[in-house]
Design a protein around this motif. Sequence first.
Motif, mmCIF file in Angstrom:
data_model
loop_
_atom_site.group_PDB
_atom_site.id
_atom_site.type_symbol
_atom_site.label_atom_id
_atom_site.label_comp_id
_atom_site.label_asym_id
_atom_site.label_seq_id
_atom_site.Cartn_x
_atom_site.Cartn_y
_atom_site.Cartn_z
ATOM 1 N N CYS A 39 17.886 26.605 86.292
ATOM 2 C CA CYS A 39 18.107 26.974 84.884
ATOM 3 C C CYS A 39 17.381 28.276 84.539
ATOM 4 O O CYS A 39 17.255 28.637 83.377
ATOM 5 N N GLY A 40 16.894 28.970 85.560
ATOM 6 C CA GLY A 40 16.378 30.325 85.345
ATOM 7 C C GLY A 40 15.097 30.424 84.537
ATOM 8 O O GLY A 40 14.842 31.445 83.912
ATOM 9 N N ALA A 41 14.279 29.354 84.532
ATOM 10 C CA ALA A 41 13.049 29.392 83.728
ATOM 11 C C ALA A 41 12.004 30.322 84.356
ATOM 12 O O ALA A 41 11.114 30.814 83.670
ATOM 13 N N GLY A 42 12.092 30.549 85.666
ATOM 14 C CA GLY A 42 11.245 31.555 86.309
ATOM 15 C C GLY A 42 9.865 31.091 86.749
ATOM 16 O O GLY A 42 9.073 31.896 87.225
ATOM 17 N N ASP A 87 17.784 36.610 90.741
ATOM 18 C CA ASP A 87 18.920 37.497 90.964
ATOM 19 C C ASP A 87 19.122 38.383 89.724
ATOM 20 O O ASP A 87 19.225 37.864 88.613
ATOM 21 N N ASP A 88 19.182 39.702 89.950
ATOM 22 C CA ASP A 88 19.386 40.621 88.825
ATOM 23 C C ASP A 88 20.637 40.294 88.027
ATOM 24 O O ASP A 88 20.686 40.488 86.820
ATOM 25 N N ALA A 89 21.654 39.794 88.717
ATOM 26 C CA ALA A 89 22.938 39.575 88.055
ATOM 27 C C ALA A 89 22.913 38.368 87.121
ATOM 28 O O ALA A 89 23.466 38.406 86.028
ATOM 29 N N ASP A 90 22.271 37.259 87.551
ATOM 30 C CA ASP A 90 22.353 36.052 86.729
ATOM 31 C C ASP A 90 20.995 35.407 86.432
ATOM 32 O O ASP A 90 20.935 34.388 85.737
ATOM 33 N N GLY A 91 19.910 35.984 86.940
ATOM 34 C CA GLY A 91 18.582 35.436 86.649
ATOM 35 C C GLY A 91 18.266 34.149 87.388
ATOM 36 O O GLY A 91 17.206 33.568 87.191
ATOM 37 N N HIS A 111 26.306 23.230 78.082
ATOM 38 C CA HIS A 111 25.006 23.881 77.933
ATOM 39 C C HIS A 111 24.805 24.954 78.999
ATOM 40 O O HIS A 111 24.413 26.086 78.705
ATOM 41 N N THR A 112 25.101 24.600 80.241
ATOM 42 C CA THR A 112 24.889 25.523 81.368
ATOM 43 C C THR A 112 25.675 26.820 81.169
ATOM 44 O O THR A 112 25.157 27.911 81.415
ATOM 45 N N ARG A 113 26.910 26.686 80.719
ATOM 46 C CA ARG A 113 27.776 27.851 80.556
ATOM 47 C C ARG A 113 27.117 28.892 79.636
ATOM 48 O O ARG A 113 27.069 30.083 79.962
ATOM 49 N N LEU A 114 26.563 28.457 78.521
ATOM 50 C CA LEU A 114 25.986 29.415 77.570
ATOM 51 C C LEU A 114 24.598 29.873 77.994
ATOM 52 O O LEU A 114 24.267 31.056 77.917
ATOM 53 N N ARG A 115 23.781 28.943 78.464
ATOM 54 C CA ARG A 115 22.423 29.326 78.868
ATOM 55 C C ARG A 115 22.472 30.378 79.967
ATOM 56 O O ARG A 115 21.686 31.319 79.978
ATOM 57 N N ARG A 116 23.417 30.215 80.891
ATOM 58 C CA ARG A 116 23.468 31.145 82.026
ATOM 59 C C ARG A 116 23.867 32.558 81.640
ATOM 60 O O ARG A 116 23.670 33.484 82.414
ATOM 61 N N MET A 117 24.433 32.705 80.457
ATOM 62 C CA MET A 117 24.730 34.062 80.007
ATOM 63 C C MET A 117 23.441 34.786 79.606
ATOM 64 O O MET A 117 23.443 35.993 79.388
ATOM 65 N N LEU A 118 22.347 34.031 79.490
ATOM 66 C CA LEU A 118 21.084 34.613 79.015
ATOM 67 C C LEU A 118 19.973 34.640 80.062
ATOM 68 O O LEU A 118 18.956 35.313 79.861
ATOM 69 N N THR A 119 20.135 33.902 81.155
ATOM 70 C CA THR A 119 19.009 33.771 82.090
ATOM 71 C C THR A 119 18.562 35.123 82.652
ATOM 72 O O THR A 119 17.357 35.352 82.804
ATOM 73 N N ALA A 120 19.507 36.015 82.924
ATOM 74 C CA ALA A 120 19.094 37.317 83.468
ATOM 75 C C ALA A 120 18.326 38.124 82.426
ATOM 76 O O ALA A 120 17.406 38.877 82.757
ATOM 77 N N GLU A 121 18.667 37.950 81.150
ATOM 78 C CA GLU A 121 18.006 38.710 80.079
ATOM 79 C C GLU A 121 16.502 38.416 80.015
ATOM 80 O O GLU A 121 15.705 39.298 79.740
ATOM 81 N N PHE A 122 16.143 37.143 80.233
ATOM 82 C CA PHE A 122 14.738 36.743 80.057
ATOM 83 C C PHE A 122 14.000 36.580 81.382
ATOM 84 O O PHE A 122 12.915 36.018 81.418
ATOM 85 N N MET A 123 14.596 37.057 82.486
ATOM 86 C CA MET A 123 13.908 36.888 83.765
ATOM 87 C C MET A 123 12.629 37.718 83.809
ATOM 88 O O MET A 123 12.478 38.703 83.101
#
Lengths: 78, 407
Positions: A15-18, A31-35, B101-113
């Motif tokens: 879930c990209g929490a990092g 991943d730069d593309a999807d985090g 939930h996954t569909r929308l959250r994943r549009m943001l995960t790269a933004e907050f990495m």
Amino acid sequence: MSGAVRVRVDRDRCCGAGNCVVTAPEVFDQDDADGLVLLRRAEPPADAADRVRLAVELCPAGAISVAPRPVPERSSTS
Amino acid sequence: MTVAALTDLPLWPPINLDRDPLVPLDAGERRRFAGPVTRVRLPTDATAWLVTRHADVRQMLRHPGFSADLTRPGFPLLRRIPPGAFGDRRGGFIRMDGVEHTRLRRMLTAEFMIRNVRRIEPLIRQTVDRALDGLHAAGPPADLVTHVALPVPSMVICHLLGVPYADHDFFQERSRTLIDRDAPPERVQRHVRELRDYLHRLVEAKVATGERADDLLSRLARDRVDTGELALDELVGMAVLLLIAGHETTANMIGLSTLLLLRHPARYAALRDDTGHAEGLVDELLRYLSIVRTGLPRLATEDVEIGGRLIRAGEGAIAVLSLANRDRTAFDRPDEFDPYRAAQQHVAFGFGVHQCIGQPLARAELRIALVELARRFPRLRPAATAGRLPTRDSSVVYGLDALPVTW
């Protein structure tokens, strides 16, 4: 606890929490593309094993697993 | 369960105005709710299971048998407002389950990495510096909440999203209504509509203009709305969520953390001299203060055993983050504030697939704000106040309304 481990990540669960990248940056990346999680080293050095285990604990989505790394064996036993 | 028995159940969240702002629950309350899984009465007169142990909270929040969708019948609501009052729910993925939930959250995960948050650290530092200039000019004494805790996260999230900070009075008042459990339903309804309309106009303008600015909402407009992947109304809902989550939480953490550090002057001084340790300190602050004090409510969609108790499909459960973060099986001497402990296992950001997506940003803002505060104001101390500090007792996100300081 230490010992050689083999790491697996499940990008479908991630879930990209990092947390993993903060905990063991030499093993995990995003991943730069999807985090989502990227594995830099599936077989991390022994001194990273404790931090990898902590990353497993911290992962909110249960996307990381570790198994003891198999000791290299002769082909006849495989 | 009979009606007579219902009144015997303890009320959650408990009403207690005598508590110190740094204490999530007092000793009596902790005994009452120690369970480890306790049946409680909610303000709606519904019942729910309160889950308080660290391991149980983690299990519950990671279990697919618990839903975060508050429109489901039987969902354990913490206030007497029908979920319909919140209007259009599209885009609000914090209240969605599974693939939706996954569909929308994943549009943001790269933004907050992590990498992207590190990239904006200079901007955060600049914002903090300006806010500290403002504090300096206003006092002594001056209110730390007005001059630092509120504007820093608000300016940063505005910059990231591409929302004009000049409108902050408007959206701050409305977002506060949305997370206030005591706000009357008509006010909630009006404020959520006004906030949505405001962000709708903003997002529509971003979609309409051919030129795409370099901010999160413009990027989503270009990469997701233009391509037909995301509806405009979904983007509006995501914007509402990010704007609220982006400033309410961090603002309250900065205020409470400052109060805590000023009560531990040696810790405050150490921040200035040992900045390498600031990251560990931030995790301990998150653990110790646990500002989402009413916990995270979920509805069981299947029978699940948690902490030795069978929670049946259709029953509500609440994961009490603040008690999990003071669980002695997870943390030694949990009621001690110890910046040198390994606190990373705290659940202040929640757990499971809904865990705070903005946590790298929150951590960076908190660390930079506190380190710079300690550097610029080494003699900072609380100013004398008449009576207790004003606190947000009815808010989903606990915090101080003001923190008068002097130096």
